[in-house]
Design an enzyme around this catalytic site. Structure first.
Site, mmCIF file in Angstrom:
data_model
loop_
_atom_site.group_PDB
_atom_site.id
_atom_site.type_symbol
_atom_site.label_atom_id
_atom_site.label_comp_id
_atom_site.label_asym_id
_atom_site.label_seq_id
_atom_site.Cartn_x
_atom_site.Cartn_y
_atom_site.Cartn_z
ATOM 1 N N LYS A 369 0.839 -1.202 0.000
ATOM 2 C CA LYS A 369 0.000 0.000 0.000
ATOM 3 C C LYS A 369 0.873 1.249 0.000
ATOM 4 O O LYS A 369 2.060 1.194 0.346
ATOM 5 C CB LYS A 369 -0.961 -0.033 1.193
ATOM 6 C CG LYS A 369 -0.316 -0.296 2.520
ATOM 7 C CD LYS A 369 -1.355 -0.697 3.566
ATOM 8 C CE LYS A 369 -0.694 -0.748 4.934
ATOM 9 N NZ LYS A 369 -1.580 -1.288 5.946
ATOM 10 N N ARG A 463 -11.839 -1.973 14.608
ATOM 11 C CA ARG A 463 -11.709 -1.033 13.504
ATOM 12 C C ARG A 463 -12.555 -1.565 12.347
ATOM 13 O O ARG A 463 -13.596 -1.040 12.040
ATOM 14 C CB ARG A 463 -10.234 -0.873 13.100
ATOM 15 C CG ARG A 463 -9.987 0.146 12.015
ATOM 16 C CD ARG A 463 -8.495 0.287 11.689
ATOM 17 N NE ARG A 463 -7.927 -0.944 11.154
ATOM 18 C CZ ARG A 463 -6.680 -1.049 10.697
ATOM 19 N NH1 ARG A 463 -5.871 0.003 10.735
ATOM 20 N NH2 ARG A 463 -6.237 -2.188 10.215
ATOM 21 N N HIS A 489 -6.729 -8.740 12.391
ATOM 22 C CA HIS A 489 -5.568 -7.854 12.539
ATOM 23 C C HIS A 489 -5.265 -7.714 14.026
ATOM 24 O O HIS A 489 -6.172 -7.523 14.824
ATOM 25 C CB HIS A 489 -5.875 -6.496 11.906
ATOM 26 C CG HIS A 489 -4.645 -5.692 11.592
ATOM 27 N ND1 HIS A 489 -3.554 -6.227 10.935
ATOM 28 C CD2 HIS A 489 -4.331 -4.400 11.839
ATOM 29 C CE1 HIS A 489 -2.621 -5.284 10.790
ATOM 30 N NE2 HIS A 489 -3.070 -4.166 11.332
ATOM 31 N N ARG A 548 0.957 -11.100 6.378
ATOM 32 C CA ARG A 548 0.858 -9.839 5.601
ATOM 33 C C ARG A 548 1.991 -8.912 6.018
ATOM 34 O O ARG A 548 1.878 -8.158 6.969
ATOM 35 C CB ARG A 548 -0.471 -9.139 5.892
ATOM 36 C CG ARG A 548 -1.715 -9.963 5.613
ATOM 37 C CD ARG A 548 -2.961 -9.137 5.895
ATOM 38 N NE ARG A 548 -3.003 -8.585 7.234
ATOM 39 C CZ ARG A 548 -3.532 -9.189 8.291
ATOM 40 N NH1 ARG A 548 -4.064 -10.394 8.166
ATOM 41 N NH2 ARG A 548 -3.533 -8.605 9.466
ATOM 42 N N TYR A 593 11.662 30.836 7.041
ATOM 43 C CA TYR A 593 10.367 31.323 7.532
ATOM 44 C C TYR A 593 10.426 31.595 9.031
ATOM 45 O O TYR A 593 11.001 30.806 9.793
ATOM 46 C CB TYR A 593 9.286 30.275 7.264
ATOM 47 C CG TYR A 593 8.833 30.254 5.817
ATOM 48 C CD1 TYR A 593 8.310 31.392 5.223
ATOM 49 C CD2 TYR A 593 8.933 29.092 5.064
ATOM 50 C CE1 TYR A 593 7.900 31.375 3.899
ATOM 51 C CE2 TYR A 593 8.518 29.058 3.743
ATOM 52 C CZ TYR A 593 7.998 30.205 3.163
ATOM 53 O OH TYR A 593 7.599 30.188 1.861
ATOM 54 N N CYS A 640 10.662 23.921 4.594
ATOM 55 C CA CYS A 640 9.655 24.538 3.726
ATOM 56 C C CYS A 640 8.972 23.456 2.899
ATOM 57 O O CYS A 640 9.333 22.283 2.972
ATOM 58 C CB CYS A 640 10.301 25.538 2.779
ATOM 59 S SG CYS A 640 11.498 26.608 3.551
ATOM 60 N N ASP A 642 9.128 22.879 -0.316
ATOM 61 C CA ASP A 642 9.952 22.272 -1.372
ATOM 62 C C ASP A 642 11.440 22.343 -1.105
ATOM 63 O O ASP A 642 12.231 21.879 -1.913
ATOM 64 C CB ASP A 642 9.682 22.988 -2.703
ATOM 65 C CG ASP A 642 8.226 23.335 -2.840
ATOM 66 O OD1 ASP A 642 7.413 22.398 -2.782
ATOM 67 O OD2 ASP A 642 7.911 24.535 -2.952
#
Ligand SMILES: *Cc1c(COP(=O)(O)O)cnc(C)c1O
Length: 701
Positions: A369, A463, A489, A548, A593, A640, A642
């Site tokens: 995933k 869940r 699980h 898994r 910043y 930041c 990027d």
């Protein structure tokens, strides 16, 4: 080092066989011998080169066009160079005075080769995207069948043409085809099959040398008989493609591959330049012999002609190689902004380690995933299928579809919720869905579609899942669903405290009692699973058929809690970027910043082209670390979106272009994903799964 020396060593004889096709060494001695050599034996050469290409490209198909683009570009470059090399010859021969020049040139460029002997390059240039398209739309198997069909069409226009000529509609079809190209041995009919056979052999277990040798002997005898019989029937229009050739190639390739020796790049390159240069040698030997009045010796005697061409070709190739190494283009500097490097051997190693702690009869389900926890799901799946993994887990339907499209054959289980409206899609693409509760089961049942499912059982995590007491009733109430598996699980299987262990044991007891009740109702699902990475490492003997595994496969621990099982994992991922600008900031200045960095002394700051949009947590502002030139340096100020700043005051030699390692090794310094996640107050699973789509994934073997 890749141990495919057996393949590399055959490139030279294969290249000399190509030269033989174009010189006919035995013509002045024996006609049958000449036919055997040039129309039968030498016909293995080009398919061999194609199979080698397919063999080494095999993990790349899954990466899509990006995966095969480098090979395509290299071929295009060689084709261009070869065309330029032969331009004078083509002008001299009057090639450009032909009628319909544009059309003729277009055909030659695409199919025949701009110079007759070099049809291999255009064939490969056409076959690479075509083969990718076939794999994408039909899967590996379907592509192989389609390419087999194309090959048969090609055979009927080649050595079996006489048969096609007997059937008027077929004959008409081939006349149409030959409007577009002179021969069917091209990128459309011949090359895709051999590319795919090479890829297919790369993902299958090897044949024993004995079987391969026996198979080669038999199939080669059959091909020889086929060739001579066809000649006696006067059927061939050309003699490149035989029905038995693919079989011969599979056995020949397997035999060569079984010879384990270190790869030999020099031999591989020599083979290639012999292929490119030999037509020039043919011309030069003929011309030279004329000038020296030695035609009777060097040309009329076919063996001497062949040998002179070979010797001259090798000399020219060696000379050219030296020239190229000295004056050719040097490797371009890399231009990547920020990237992830994935270490294939580490992944294979982790798979082996994890398999060593499986129970009897238990297999790995690789959890891919979130782009395989940031590593790149499709190429990872290709690697794992090669290693015999046959089950994969994803979080969403889209992720599962992407894997199918990339050619994954095995089971793909979607671990998260999939709306019942998508049931048809799941069935069409052979995806397995998770039943997340009784309402979901009813809605899926309502569709009437034979959806393959694994039922999730809630044994205490609360869940997803059908409550463990009611599993048997729920399964019985959904007769249309194909129950392939049942799983649960574990939510504290990573913990080593008494309370956590007894909770896990209670979960497992509930799971087994739900399975017992299901068995009483006569339902025994094929697959049973409960463990994720920590479950597998901390608990054994659960009677499961799958585990898994996610994070452990990637060689990383979630949060540094050591599991009980003794496995030595290797992290497979490195996160890297570059210094793009360096500047000096006087003491007392702020930077970034909020001016969150304050220079306490005159400082040098390096701007690096990676930020939180790429997955570097913003919470590492002011306390992250990176490696530059083998040394540890600190983040300066805020991360930041990027970019980020590093304080490189103590490393005066740092300059733009330097590689920055955020996760991984540089010299003897290492930054682990565990440490980075810890500093950011999270776990590695989150850190890795958030590595963004802007990062290029670079795999190395
Ligand atoms: C993500 C996931 C896993 C894999 O977990 P790891 O701890 O990374 O091994 C296993 N099972 C389910 C249901 C998951 O969602």
């Amino acid at each position: 080092m890749r141990r495919q020396g057996g393949l590399d060593r055959f490139r030279l004889p294969a290249a000399f066989l190509v030269v033989a096709i174009h010189t006919g060494p035995l013509t002045s001695f024996t006609e049958a011998g000449d036919v055997f050599l040039t129309s039968v034996l030498a016909r293995v050469a080009v398919p061999f080169f194609l199979m080698v290409t397919g063999f080494f490209l095999h993990p790349r198909w899954a990466e899509g066009w990006a995966g095969i683009r480098p090979a395509w570009r290299k071929t295009a470059g060689l084709y261009l160079a070869a065309t330029l090399l032969y331009l004078p010859l083509m002008v001299y021969k009057g090639d450009f005075l032909r009628k319909n020049l544009l059309w003729v040139e277009f055909r030659d460029l695409l199919f025949n080769g701009t110079f007759y002997h070099l049809w291999y390059f255009p064939a490969l240039l056409l076959a690479l995207p075509l083969t990718l398209l076939l794999i994408r739309s039909l899967g590996q198997r379907g592509a192989l069948r389609a390419a087999g069909g194309l090959y048969l069409l090609g055979v009927l226009g080649d050595s079996w043409y006489g048969l096609a000529a007997l059937l008027p509609p077929l004959d008409a079809l081939y006349r149409q085809l030959f409007f577009f190209f002179d021969y069917t041995r091209n990128g459309l009919f011949l090359a895709p099959l051999f590319l795919l056979l090479g890829s297919e052999l790369a993902r299958r277990p090897e044949l024993s040398p004995k079987t391969a040798a026996a198979g080669l002997g038999i199939s080669f005898a059959v091909m020889t008989a086929e060739a001579f019989w066809l000649r006696s029937m006067e059927w061939p229009r050309h003699d490149s493609m035989y029905l038995a050739l693919p079989l011969v190639m599979v056995f020949l390739f397997s035999l060569l591959r079984s010879r384990k020796a270190p790869g030999n790049k020099a031999l591989a390159e020599l083979g290639q330049s012999i292929y490119v240069i030999h037509p020039w040698s043919i011309v030069l030997v003929r011309g030279g012999a004329k000038v020296l009045r030695l035609t009777w010796l060097l040309v009329d005697n076919s063996v001497l002609f062949y040998l002179s061409v070979c010797v001259l070709t090798v000399l020219l190739s060696l000379g050219w190689g030296g020239f190229w190494r000295r004056f050719g283009p040097k490797r371009k500097p890399r231009t990547r902004r920020a990237w992830v490097e994935v270490d294939r051997p580490a992944l294979r190693h982790n798979l082996r380690e994890l398999r060593s702690v499986l129970e009897e009869g238990q297999r790995i389900m690789a959890v891919l995933k979130a782009e395989g926890y940031g590593h790149g799901a499709a190429p990872l799946a290709a690697l794992l299928e090669d290693e015999g993994v046959d089950a994969f887990g994803t979080a969403t339907l889209e992720e599962a579809l992407a894997l199918r499209r990339a050619g994954v054959c095995g089971t793909i289980l979607v671990l998260g919720y999939v709306p019942p409206e998508a049931a048809g899609q799941a069935v069409r693409h052979r995806l397995t869905l998770t039943v997340v509760d009784e309402a979901h089961a009813a809605a899926l049942e309502e569709t009437g579609k034979p959806v393959h499912v694994h039922w999730k059982v809630d044994t205490g995590m609360h869940r997803l899942g059908v409550p463990w007491e009611r599993l048997a009733e729920a399964v019985k109430a959904a007769p249309h669903l194909v129950t392939e598996g049942v799983y649960t699980h574990l939510c504290v299987s990573d913990g080593r405290s008494k309370a956590e262990e007894s909770f896990t044991i209670r979960q497992l007891e509930r799971f087994h009692s739900s399975l017992d009740r299901l068995a009483q109702a006569g339902i025994r699902p094929k697959e049973i699973h409960a463990q994720a990475s920590y479950g597998l490492l901390n608990y054994t003997g659960l009677g499961c058929t799958l585990a898994r595994v996610g994070i452990a496969l990637y060689g990383v621990l979630s949060d540094g809690v050591r599991p009980r099982g003794a496995v030595a994992l290797q992290p497979a991922l490195a996160l890297k970027s570059r210094v793009v600008s360096v500047r000096t900031v006087p003491a007392g200045e702020g930077a970034g910043y909020g001016l969150a960095f304050r220079a306490e002394r005159d400082s040098r700051l390096a701007a690096v082209s990676i930020g939180y949009a790429d997955g570097v947590p913003r919470s590492l502002s002011g306390r992250g670390e990176a490696l530059v030139r083998g040394q540890r340096v600190s983040f300066a100020g805020r991360v930041c979106m990027d970019q980020l700043l590093l304080d490189v005051t103590d490393l005066p030699e740092v300059k733009p272009g330097d590689t920055v390692t955020l996760i991984g090794r540089d010299g003897d310094q290492v930054l682990s994903a565990e440490a980075m996640a810890g500093a950011a107050g999270t776990i590695t699973n989150e850190l890795l799964s958030r590595l963004g789509p802007r990062l290029e994934r670079v795999f190395f073997s």
